[in-house]
Write a protein that holds these residues in place. Structure first.
Motif, mmCIF file in Angstrom:
data_model
loop_
_atom_site.group_PDB
_atom_site.id
_atom_site.type_symbol
_atom_site.label_atom_id
_atom_site.label_comp_id
_atom_site.label_asym_id
_atom_site.label_seq_id
_atom_site.Cartn_x
_atom_site.Cartn_y
_atom_site.Cartn_z
ATOM 1 N N THR A 308 0.839 -1.193 0.000
ATOM 2 C CA THR A 308 0.000 0.000 0.000
ATOM 3 C C THR A 308 0.876 1.246 0.000
ATOM 4 O O THR A 308 2.087 1.167 0.203
ATOM 5 N N SER A 331 -7.637 4.377 -2.162
ATOM 6 C CA SER A 331 -7.348 3.628 -3.378
ATOM 7 C C SER A 331 -8.569 3.574 -4.290
ATOM 8 O O SER A 331 -9.713 3.563 -3.835
ATOM 9 N N TYR A 366 -1.834 -1.331 -6.674
ATOM 10 C CA TYR A 366 -0.864 -0.408 -6.085
ATOM 11 C C TYR A 366 0.340 -0.219 -7.002
ATOM 12 O O TYR A 366 0.821 0.902 -7.183
#
Length: 402
Positions: A308, A331, A366
């Motif tokens: 992350t 996100s 990510y």
């Protein structure tokens, strides 16, 4: 130097509508590379070919056996991937290159109509060392599946990749695991150069496709420079940097990039093979690398580890079992945003397939967000500031309590 980003509905890929991802129209008939912006040594460019454009810096999800594990092809595309990687060695063994060719090629077989890069099998020369015999002519492998012997020459490697129909193909090389003696590293590097010449001849003239040479030389600067210069003299369409992230410290890898990248031509793409962690990617981009692949985000996802913007999260850790927070509320990926850590912990501890699916989805999202952030920063001329901000986010360690 900046890129024009204005687009219209008519020149957008319908599979990427709403994602703000332009596709050139008409599609190019030849393979090409265009440098759009540079900030220090960091480069923003485009690799173009008939099946689509690869925006660089680019991360290529690994689809070893014609599949990115635990992901649908459409999901991979929607995350922003312009290209995926397939593995020549594994596809040769199962289901077989001839079979894939008879079924319409790898793109149709895997339901991926965009660019595909295939590696040559060279890494398996190293990783399956107990099952192979080397010679000037090539490598004899004993299949790890059924023990049947196979022979792969440089010519056969290219033949297989052409049967698969990949857009970017790799020369066959010998990858040396580090540490190794200087004599052994030089022997393998020189062999790889001779194989590159043979691969170039076998590949021939294929305007819409490309064959990349692979720089070897271990951790010896003079050998890296010699390998890069010799490949540059062959005037290939692109250049890979191999034999790194194979056991050496990160700083050694970065040192080798610093001596290799300046030798390579500025108007050709540079691909660092098998790398790596998010920190590896951002540090390598700052040294002039354009393309990457690695199994890390998918493999980590299958083993309970999430990447992350706040660093790594180990979902095997019991401290998450009562945590209602998502992995990353900012996100765009539902796997990161819409599931609690407590639920993800439960899935991982229960060995539920959905846990691997969600964490793989999160990790690939990510990685693509990381690459897009670097592309934007290079265009804006603030790459070094962006690099500091990204690393500060990792150092923060976690999101604030919600």
């Amino acid at each position: 130097m900046t890129e024009k980003t204005t687009t219209s509905i008519s020149n957008q890929d319908p599979d990427r509508m709403g994602l703000g991802l332009p596709t050139p129209d008409p599609k190019p008939e030849k393979f090409g590379f265009k440098l759009l912006a540079q900030d220090g040594k960091a480069r923003r460019g485009e690799v173009s070919m008939p099946r689509g454009t690869i925006r660089t810096p680019a991360f290529m999800p690994v689809g070893t056996a014609a599949t990115v594990k635990f992901m649908y092809p459409g999901q991979v595309r929607d995350l922003g991937a312009d290209v995926i990687l397939g593995n020549t060695y594994h596809l040769m063994l199962r289901p077989g290159a001839e079979r894939i060719h008879s079924l319409g090629g790898l793109h149709k077989f895997a339901n991926w109509k965009y660019p595909i890069l295939t590696d040559s099998g060279g890494f398996q020369v190293m990783s399956l060392a107990k099952l192979r015999k080397m010679s000037e002519q090539g490598v004899e492998f004993k299949s790890h599946i059924d023990g049947v012997k196979h022979f792969m020459s440089p010519e056969r490697s290219i033949e297989i990749q052409c049967q698969l129909g990949s857009d970017i193909q790799m020369q066959l090389d010998e990858c040396t695991r580090l540490p190794a003696s200087e004599d052994e590293i030089e022997r393998a590097m020189q062999l790889s150069l001779r194989w590159a010449e043979r691969c170039k001849i076998e590949f021939g003239d294929r305007p819409g496709q490309a064959m990349f040479g692979i720089v070897q030389g271990g951790d010896i600067p003079r050998l890296r420079e010699e390998s890069a210069q010799s490949l540059k003299d062959m005037d290939l369409k692109g250049y890979s940097i191999g034999g790194l992230a194979v056991g050496e410290p990160q700083q050694v890898m970065l040192d080798m990039l610093e001596v290799t990248c300046p030798v390579l031509p500025e108007d050709k793409p540079r691909y660092l093979m098998g790398v790596g962690t998010p920190d590896d990617l951002i540090e390598s981009v700052s040294r002039g690398v354009d393309m990457f692949d690695c199994v890390m985000p998918t493999r980590a996802g299958r083993h309970g580890l999430a990447f992350t913007r706040y660093g790594k999260v180990n979902l095997k850790n019991a401290r998450h079992k009562d945590d209602h927070r998502p992995l990353d509320p900012l996100s765009h990926c539902p796997a990161a945003r819409d599931y609690s850590r407590a639920y993800l912990y439960h899935l991982v501890k229960s060995n539920e397939a959905l846990g691997s699916m969600l964490l793989t989805w999160n990790n690939l999202a990510y990685y693509q967000e990381l690459m897009q952030g670097m592309r934007d920063a290079i265009e804006a001329g603030r790459f070094e500031d962006h690099k500091v901000e990204v690393k500060e986010g990792w150092a923060r360690g976690d999101i604030p309590t919600l």
